[in-house]
Design a protein around this motif. Structure first.
Motif, PDB file in Angstrom:
ATOM      1  N   UNK A 190      31.823 -16.020 117.048  1.00 13.92           N
ATOM      2  CA  UNK A 190      31.981 -15.189 118.305  1.00 13.92           C
ATOM      3  C   UNK A 190      30.676 -14.728 118.978  1.00 13.92           C
ATOM      4  N   UNK A 191      29.289 -14.952 118.367  1.00 15.62           N
ATOM      5  CA  UNK A 191      28.227 -14.804 118.882  1.00 15.62           C
ATOM      6  C   UNK A 191      28.032 -15.822 120.611  1.00 15.62           C
ATOM      7  N   UNK A 192      28.005 -16.785 119.416  1.00 16.04           N
ATOM      8  CA  UNK A 192      27.845 -17.976 120.920  1.00 16.04           C
ATOM      9  C   UNK A 192      28.855 -18.140 122.461  1.00 16.04           C
ATOM     10  N   UNK A 193      30.277 -17.391 121.822  1.00 13.76           N
ATOM     11  CA  UNK A 193      31.292 -16.965 122.655  1.00 13.76           C
ATOM     12  C   UNK A 193      31.109 -15.770 123.620  1.00 13.76           C
ATOM     13  N   UNK A 194      30.601 -15.251 122.680  1.00 20.18           N
ATOM     14  CA  UNK A 194      29.771 -13.844 123.765  1.00 20.18           C
ATOM     15  C   UNK A 194      29.250 -14.674 124.455  1.00 20.18           C
ATOM     16  N   UNK A 239      27.327 -15.403 130.379  1.00 16.48           N
ATOM     17  CA  UNK A 239      27.132 -16.622 131.455  1.00 16.48           C
ATOM     18  C   UNK A 239      27.966 -16.836 132.070  1.00 16.48           C
ATOM     19  N   UNK A 240      28.789 -16.869 131.965  1.00 14.46           N
ATOM     20  CA  UNK A 240      30.119 -16.893 132.650  1.00 14.46           C
ATOM     21  C   UNK A 240      29.451 -15.746 134.016  1.00 14.46           C
ATOM     22  N   UNK A 241      29.757 -14.403 133.324  1.00 13.33           N
ATOM     23  CA  UNK A 241      29.124 -13.544 134.694  1.00 13.33           C
ATOM     24  C   UNK A 241      28.059 -14.037 135.642  1.00 13.33           C
ATOM     25  N   UNK A 242      27.748 -14.029 134.524  1.00  6.69           N
ATOM     26  CA  UNK A 242      26.025 -14.209 135.705  1.00  6.69           C
ATOM     27  C   UNK A 242      26.279 -15.564 136.118  1.00  6.69           C
ATOM     28  N   UNK A 243      26.479 -16.707 136.385  1.00  5.35           N
ATOM     29  CA  UNK A 243      26.989 -18.060 136.856  1.00  5.35           C
ATOM     30  C   UNK A 243      28.234 -17.192 138.047  1.00  5.35           C
ATOM     31  N   UNK A 301      34.153 -20.495 126.631  1.00  6.67           N
ATOM     32  CA  UNK A 301      33.905 -19.309 125.487  1.00  6.67           C
ATOM     33  C   UNK A 301      35.283 -18.853 125.535  1.00  6.67           C
ATOM     34  N   UNK A 302      35.823 -18.686 125.895  1.00  9.05           N
ATOM     35  CA  UNK A 302      37.684 -18.601 124.666  1.00  9.05           C
ATOM     36  C   UNK A 302      37.890 -19.355 123.708  1.00  9.05           C
ATOM     37  N   UNK A 303      37.506 -20.576 123.927  1.00  4.75           N
ATOM     38  CA  UNK A 303      37.277 -21.825 122.904  1.00  4.75           C
ATOM     39  C   UNK A 303      36.356 -21.197 121.571  1.00  4.75           C
ATOM     40  N   UNK A 304      35.628 -20.846 121.399  1.00 10.04           N
ATOM     41  CA  UNK A 304      35.266 -20.145 120.655  1.00 10.04           C
ATOM     42  C   UNK A 304      35.639 -19.116 120.368  1.00 10.04           C
TER      43      UNK A 304
END
Length: 66
Positions: free
Chosen positions: A14-18, A23-27, A43-46
């Motif tokens: 879950x921490x990896x997904x977060x 990272x998605x928001x930053x990109x 992220x959703x897969x995680x």
């Protein structure tokens, strides 16, 4: 038999997904739109994987019928 550390595994996934979500928001903010969808999908897969680990943890805790 040793108990599998489901809790720590689920929390780390879950921490990896977060992290991937941030990272998605930053990109997106930096203008790297071609990569946003791929990272968001990862992220959703995680998060789904973490949820499935929790389900496995709950099912493992139930008594087994032979």
């Amino acid at each position: 038999m040793k108990k599998v550390p489901f809790g720590s595994l689920s929390l780390s996934i879950a921490a990896l997904g977060t992290a991937l979500g941030f990272l998605t928001l930053q990109l997106r903010a930096d203008g790297y739109e071609p990569y946003v969808e791929s990272v968001a999908c990862a992220s959703v897969v995680m998060f789904i994987t973490a949820a499935l680990v929790v389900v496995t943890w709950v099912r493992d805790g139930r008594p087994h019928s032979d």
